[in-house]
Design an enzyme around this catalytic site. Structure first.
Site, PDB file in Angstrom:
ATOM      1  N   CYS A   2       0.835  -1.192   0.000  1.00 60.84           N
ATOM      2  CA  CYS A   2       0.000   0.000   0.000  1.00 60.84           C
ATOM      3  C   CYS A   2       0.870   1.242   0.000  1.00 60.84           C
ATOM      4  O   CYS A   2       2.019   1.211   0.407  1.00 60.84           O
ATOM      5  CB  CYS A   2      -0.862   0.050   1.258  1.00 60.84           C
ATOM      6  SG  CYS A   2      -1.854  -1.421   1.495  1.00 60.84           S
ATOM      7  N   ARG A  27       2.469   0.734  -5.832  1.00 61.00           N
ATOM      8  CA  ARG A  27       2.420  -0.050  -4.596  1.00 61.00           C
ATOM      9  C   ARG A  27       1.091  -0.793  -4.431  1.00 61.00           C
ATOM     10  O   ARG A  27       0.936  -1.563  -3.478  1.00 61.00           O
ATOM     11  CB  ARG A  27       2.638   0.863  -3.393  1.00 61.00           C
ATOM     12  CG  ARG A  27       3.963   1.580  -3.431  1.00 61.00           C
ATOM     13  CD  ARG A  27       4.050   2.584  -2.311  1.00 61.00           C
ATOM     14  NE  ARG A  27       4.246   1.941  -1.033  1.00 61.00           N
ATOM     15  CZ  ARG A  27       5.402   1.658  -0.501  1.00 61.00           C
ATOM     16  NH1 ARG A  27       6.503   1.990  -1.130  1.00 61.00           N
ATOM     17  NH2 ARG A  27       5.500   1.082   0.664  1.00 61.00           N
ATOM     18  N   TRP A  74      -3.232  -2.270  -1.547  1.00 59.33           N
ATOM     19  CA  TRP A  74      -2.948  -3.586  -2.078  1.00 59.33           C
ATOM     20  C   TRP A  74      -3.447  -4.542  -1.009  1.00 59.33           C
ATOM     21  O   TRP A  74      -2.859  -4.649   0.063  1.00 59.33           O
ATOM     22  CB  TRP A  74      -1.442  -3.719  -2.296  1.00 59.33           C
ATOM     23  CG  TRP A  74      -1.099  -4.885  -3.139  1.00 59.33           C
ATOM     24  CD1 TRP A  74      -1.091  -4.934  -4.504  1.00 59.33           C
ATOM     25  CD2 TRP A  74      -0.731  -6.175  -2.688  1.00 59.33           C
ATOM     26  NE1 TRP A  74      -0.750  -6.187  -4.922  1.00 59.33           N
ATOM     27  CE2 TRP A  74      -0.520  -6.969  -3.834  1.00 59.33           C
ATOM     28  CE3 TRP A  74      -0.570  -6.757  -1.429  1.00 59.33           C
ATOM     29  CZ2 TRP A  74      -0.157  -8.297  -3.758  1.00 59.33           C
ATOM     30  CZ3 TRP A  74      -0.200  -8.082  -1.346  1.00 59.33           C
ATOM     31  CH2 TRP A  74       0.005  -8.844  -2.513  1.00 59.33           C
ATOM     32  N   ASN A  98      -0.120   1.079   6.111  1.00 63.16           N
ATOM     33  CA  ASN A  98       0.598   0.173   5.224  1.00 63.16           C
ATOM     34  C   ASN A  98       1.301  -0.834   6.118  1.00 63.16           C
ATOM     35  O   ASN A  98       1.995  -0.434   7.048  1.00 63.16           O
ATOM     36  CB  ASN A  98       1.618   0.980   4.404  1.00 63.16           C
ATOM     37  CG  ASN A  98       2.562   0.112   3.619  1.00 63.16           C
ATOM     38  OD1 ASN A  98       2.211  -0.993   3.229  1.00 63.16           O
ATOM     39  ND2 ASN A  98       3.766   0.595   3.396  1.00 63.16           N
ATOM     40  N   GLY A  99       1.140  -2.129   5.866  1.00 58.31           N
ATOM     41  CA  GLY A  99       1.805  -3.125   6.710  1.00 58.31           C
ATOM     42  C   GLY A  99       0.796  -4.103   7.290  1.00 58.31           C
ATOM     43  O   GLY A  99      -0.313  -4.246   6.776  1.00 58.31           O
ATOM     44  N   GLU A 481      25.376 -18.920   1.817  1.00 56.89           N
ATOM     45  CA  GLU A 481      24.939 -17.595   1.379  1.00 56.89           C
ATOM     46  C   GLU A 481      25.758 -16.509   2.106  1.00 56.89           C
ATOM     47  O   GLU A 481      26.132 -15.493   1.514  1.00 56.89           O
ATOM     48  CB  GLU A 481      23.430 -17.432   1.647  1.00 56.89           C
ATOM     49  CG  GLU A 481      22.863 -16.025   1.513  1.00 56.89           C
ATOM     50  CD  GLU A 481      22.994 -15.405   0.120  1.00 56.89           C
ATOM     51  OE1 GLU A 481      23.435 -16.075  -0.822  1.00 56.89           O
ATOM     52  OE2 GLU A 481      22.681 -14.215   0.011  1.00 56.89           O
ATOM     53  N   LYS A 485      27.957 -13.729   0.177  1.00 57.21           N
ATOM     54  CA  LYS A 485      27.753 -12.285   0.382  1.00 57.21           C
ATOM     55  C   LYS A 485      29.084 -11.608   0.705  1.00 57.21           C
ATOM     56  O   LYS A 485      29.404 -10.552   0.172  1.00 57.21           O
ATOM     57  CB  LYS A 485      26.822 -12.017   1.564  1.00 57.21           C
ATOM     58  CG  LYS A 485      25.374 -11.973   1.493  1.00 57.21           C
ATOM     59  CD  LYS A 485      24.638 -11.042   0.636  1.00 57.21           C
ATOM     60  CE  LYS A 485      24.725 -11.355  -0.810  1.00 57.21           C
ATOM     61  NZ  LYS A 485      23.724 -12.184  -1.392  1.00 57.21           N
ATOM     62  N   GLU A 488      31.426 -11.548  -2.382  1.00 58.41           N
ATOM     63  CA  GLU A 488      30.941 -10.663  -3.443  1.00 58.41           C
ATOM     64  C   GLU A 488      31.307  -9.208  -3.205  1.00 58.41           C
ATOM     65  O   GLU A 488      31.715  -8.513  -4.126  1.00 58.41           O
ATOM     66  CB  GLU A 488      29.402 -10.713  -3.514  1.00 58.41           C
ATOM     67  CG  GLU A 488      28.815 -11.881  -4.225  1.00 58.41           C
ATOM     68  CD  GLU A 488      27.290 -11.786  -4.259  1.00 58.41           C
ATOM     69  OE1 GLU A 488      26.741 -11.836  -5.359  1.00 58.41           O
ATOM     70  OE2 GLU A 488      26.641 -11.676  -3.196  1.00 58.41           O
ATOM     71  N   HIS A 504      36.239 -33.148   8.136  1.00 55.02           N
ATOM     72  CA  HIS A 504      36.713 -33.843   6.936  1.00 55.02           C
ATOM     73  C   HIS A 504      37.580 -32.953   6.049  1.00 55.02           C
ATOM     74  O   HIS A 504      37.729 -33.221   4.863  1.00 55.02           O
ATOM     75  CB  HIS A 504      35.528 -34.397   6.143  1.00 55.02           C
ATOM     76  CG  HIS A 504      34.724 -35.397   6.902  1.00 55.02           C
ATOM     77  ND1 HIS A 504      35.215 -36.617   7.288  1.00 55.02           N
ATOM     78  CD2 HIS A 504      33.466 -35.336   7.407  1.00 55.02           C
ATOM     79  CE1 HIS A 504      34.300 -37.278   7.967  1.00 55.02           C
ATOM     80  NE2 HIS A 504      33.231 -36.514   8.069  1.00 55.02           N
ATOM     81  N   LYS A 603      24.326  -7.746 -12.039  1.00 54.00           N
ATOM     82  CA  LYS A 603      23.072  -8.034 -11.342  1.00 54.00           C
ATOM     83  C   LYS A 603      22.327  -9.176 -12.024  1.00 54.00           C
ATOM     84  O   LYS A 603      21.710 -10.014 -11.378  1.00 54.00           O
ATOM     85  CB  LYS A 603      22.217  -6.768 -11.316  1.00 54.00           C
ATOM     86  CG  LYS A 603      20.929  -6.908 -10.536  1.00 54.00           C
ATOM     87  CD  LYS A 603      21.208  -6.968  -9.054  1.00 54.00           C
ATOM     88  CE  LYS A 603      19.973  -7.292  -8.244  1.00 54.00           C
ATOM     89  NZ  LYS A 603      20.335  -7.971  -6.977  1.00 54.00           N
TER      90      LYS A 603
HETATM   91  C1  G6P Z   1      24.109 -12.892 -10.207  1.00 52.76           C
HETATM   92  C2  G6P Z   1      23.795 -11.915  -9.084  1.00 52.76           C
HETATM   93  C3  G6P Z   1      23.344 -12.673  -7.844  1.00 52.76           C
HETATM   94  C4  G6P Z   1      22.170 -13.586  -8.167  1.00 52.76           C
HETATM   95  C5  G6P Z   1      22.476 -14.506  -9.345  1.00 52.76           C
HETATM   96  C6  G6P Z   1      21.229 -15.181  -9.842  1.00 52.76           C
HETATM   97  O1  G6P Z   1      25.234 -13.628  -9.869  1.00 52.76           O
HETATM   98  O2  G6P Z   1      24.922 -11.133  -8.794  1.00 52.76           O
HETATM   99  O3  G6P Z   1      22.966 -11.759  -6.838  1.00 52.76           O
HETATM  100  O4  G6P Z   1      21.876 -14.351  -7.038  1.00 52.76           O
HETATM  101  O5  G6P Z   1      22.995 -13.767 -10.442  1.00 52.76           O
HETATM  102  O6  G6P Z   1      20.388 -14.191 -10.375  1.00 52.76           O
HETATM  103  P1  G6P Z   1      18.829 -14.312 -10.498  1.00 52.76           P
HETATM  104  O7  G6P Z   1      18.405 -13.011 -11.119  1.00 52.76           O
HETATM  105  O8  G6P Z   1      18.552 -15.484 -11.385  1.00 52.76           O
HETATM  106  O9  G6P Z   1      18.292 -14.499  -9.136  1.00 52.76           O
END
Ligand code: G6P
Length: 608
Positions: A2, A27, A74, A98-99, A481, A485, A488, A504, A603
């Site tokens: 919203c 929104r 929404w 909103n929320g 993950e 992160k 990256e 191991h 991205k």
């Molecule tokens: C790239 C991005 C990651 C993402 C991956 C998969 O490596 O830098 O952040 O997780 O692609 O992208 P997708 O758009 O398919 O989630």
């Protein structure tokens, strides 16, 4: 999802409210409405459907007030009808929201017993009657709102008007964004869900912080923090009109996106959960879920780790075998696929070349294709049989944050729906899991209040060469993950390992220079992970524990302990994603890297 706005002016505000709502229509557009104060009385106009329906109504039934609030909806609680459209009001109070108010059922029961009559199916109306109730005790508007806010549980942004108050609007923010706009000549003030809504009126804005609430008058505003202390929040120049997506008061898009999580997870939940019934609803996959022989999951990068969490959830709760592989491998493996199987693809962009190729392979091999995607117009969304959207909004930072937690949210709902269809989850269990999910935005809001504590840890990590992340069970994907992160955006070498695999191999790396970040919620595997921590401690490794366990639960010295709120174990992957994001973010900031656009990455990877 919203959008909310508020305007105090020296002329009628209805036209400008609608103008601001138009910029928030992205929104949501299930219904729209505005309320103003005219001759001391609250007046409102609402209309189901797009904003133009409200505009048409305002032509025949105009509003003249010089103070007003507006909303574009929404739908979450209650269908998209006029009676559920905001603003909601009593004779004394009008509210846009909103929320999600998590405890609205409890409040509604209490207020109904006290004689308040509810007219809608929304959670918002509980706020209206709560404030009205406090006013009825003789409190003034500010005190009544202050008392009411203490009773609300959930994530929300609110704007409130009062009958008889022509120069006062109250705003509150917890988990959903809200920005104050400063108008010209000290005679106008504005409020909006984002600076884009206010761009035509002002570029001087103040972002409210978590837990803040504010009293707006035409000449200015006073902001209070969650403890009721008046606080200064400096006005900033908004770039919204030029950019359309702006960083708010954050230094990087990544930080903004981390902070958006309570809100975007709420939106994603609202898409899959019927809040009033506590039930999950997913689109029809066109096959009998009860007899699905296998779910095949494929994705890349962060999205792959979301898929890996889903494997644990689906196998545990729905008792369906899951095969998962990274898309660049699966596309060439010529994997045999079972008849009647579901293939599930997870992708933020919906354009990742390897994921798309694997989707086509699975389709050609007779699988029913479901895609968890953030960009609904993307190729993967178009080629899938069924789309399970994430409602994370545009993610600009290359390192995925809010898209990941929204993917987990959608996948959790998918696992519940599958479990229900197969009879492995009964109605009570569904309710329990849904309630746990609904609490996630609030818990993340709490987690974000501890952000300042990450700086010292980031300084320590920035001096290391390698960092090891450990996790067991559903926390294993989180460990990977976390390592991804950190790699990256800080360019530090990091690895995520299953805690049980430590002995191991990776244990050979451990010495007093090696930080070991352990993701370990107090679940049924916690004790096993404790043993692994002791193995690390015995070799001088520096342990950073991310857990809701007490400090002494590890039975060994901790270099750092990041406390995570205690919640249902089902939701721990979503909650534990936040500390690993904040660790990576702060480490990158200390290292001075380009956080939003780290070197060599993209991205969306549309090549092999
Ligand atoms: C790239 C991005 C990651 C993402 C991956 C998969 O490596 O830098 O952040 O997780 O692609 O992208 P997708 O758009 O398919 O989630």
């Amino acid at each position: 999802m919203c959008g909310i706005v508020g305007i105090l002016s020296s002329r009628p505000v209805a036209h400008d409210l609608v103008d601001a709502l138009r910029r928030l229509e992205y929104r949501g557009y299930d219904s729209a409405g505005i309320a103003t104060v005219e001759d001391g009385r609250l007046q409102r106009r609402r209309a189901e459907g797009k904003l133009r329906n409200l505009e048409t109504r305002l032509l025949s039934e105009p509003l003249q007030g010089h103070i007003g609030i507006g909303h574009t909806r929404w739908a979450t609680h209650g269908g998209p009808s006029e009676r559920n459209a905001h603003p909601h009001m009593s004779a004394r109070v009008s509210v846009v929201h909103n929320g999600i108010i998590e405890n609205f059922r409890e409040l509604k029961a209490e207020l109904t017993a006290a004689g308040h009559v509810f007219e809608s199916d929304t959670d918002t109306e509980a706020v209206v009657h709560l404030i009205t109730h406090e006013l009825g005790k003789g409190l003034g508007p500010v005190e009544a709102v202050k008392a009411s806010l203490k009773r609300l549980r959930g994530a929300f942004a609110l704007a409130i008007l009062f009958a008889g108050e022509n120069d006062m609007m109250i705003a509150a923010r917890l988990g959903s964004p809200l920005v104050i706009g400063h108008g010209n000549g000290n005679s106008e003030m504005y409020l909006g869900s984002d600076a884009i809504a206010l761009a035509p009126f002002t570029d001087t804005v103040t972002y409210l912080e978590e837990g803040d609430w504010a009293v707006l008058q035409r000449t200015g505003s006073v902001i209070y923090d969650r403890d009721g202390n008046a606080v200064e929040r400096p006005p900033v120049k908004s770039q919204a009109s030029a950019l359309l997506v702006d960083k708010g008061n954050h230094r990087h898009f990544m930080a903004k996106e981390i902070y958006e999580q309570p809100e975007v997870i709420s939106h994603t939940l609202a898409h899959y959960i019927d809040m009033s019934e506590g039930r999950v609803r997913i689109p029809d996959l066109g096959i009998d879920l009860a007899s699905v022989p296998r779910v095949t999951i494929s994705a890349c990068g962060t999205a792959y780790y979301a898929g890996l969490v889903a494997k644990y959830w689906i196998e545990r709760f729905a008792r369906v075998p899951v095969e998962i592989d990274i898309a660049s491998e699966m596309r060439y493996r010529e994997a045999p696929l079972p008849e009647g199987g579901i293939a599930l693809f997870v992708s933020q962009s919906g354009e990742t070349a390897d994921t798309l190729a694997t989707l086509r392979y699975c389709k050609a091999n007779g699988q029913r294709i479901a895609a968890v995607v953030n960009v609904r117009t993307s190729t993967i969304a178009r080629e899938a049989d069924v789309v399970l959207p994430t409602l994370a909004g545009p993610e600009i930072g290359v390192a995925s944050t809010k898209a990941f937690t929204c993917q987990l949210t959608a996948l959790a709902c998918f696992a519940i729906a599958l479990g229900r269809a197969r009879g492995t989850i009964d109605e009570a269990r569904e309710r329990e899991l849904v309630d746990a999910l609904i609490e996630v935005p609030r818990h993340i809001t709490d987690e974000l209040t501890t952000e300042p504590r990450y700086e010292a840890l980031a300084h320590t990590l920035s001096k290391s060469h390698d960092v090891l992340y450990l996790g067991r069970g559903v926390s294993f994907p989180l460990a990977m993950e976390g390592a991804l992160k950190l790699k990256e955006i800080s360019y530090l070498h990091a690895e995520g390992y299953a805690a049980g695999e430590l002995k191991h191999g990776p244990i050979a790396l451990i010495d007093e220079n090696m930080p070991v970040i352990v993701v370990a919620p107090m679940d049924d595997l916690f004790e096993k992970t404790v043993s692994n921590m002791q193995e690390v401690a015995a070799r001088g490794g520096k342990i950073v524990l991310i857990s809701n366990a007490p400090d002494d639960a590890a039975g060994c010295a901790l270099a750092n302990h990041i406390q995570v709120p205690t919640a249902h174990v089902f939701t721990s992957p979503i909650l534990y994603a936040v500390p690993i994001q904040l660790i990576a973010y702060h480490t990158a900031v200390v290292m001075g890297t380009d956080v939003d656009q780290p070197r060599n990455l993209a991205k969306s990877v549309t090549v092999e």
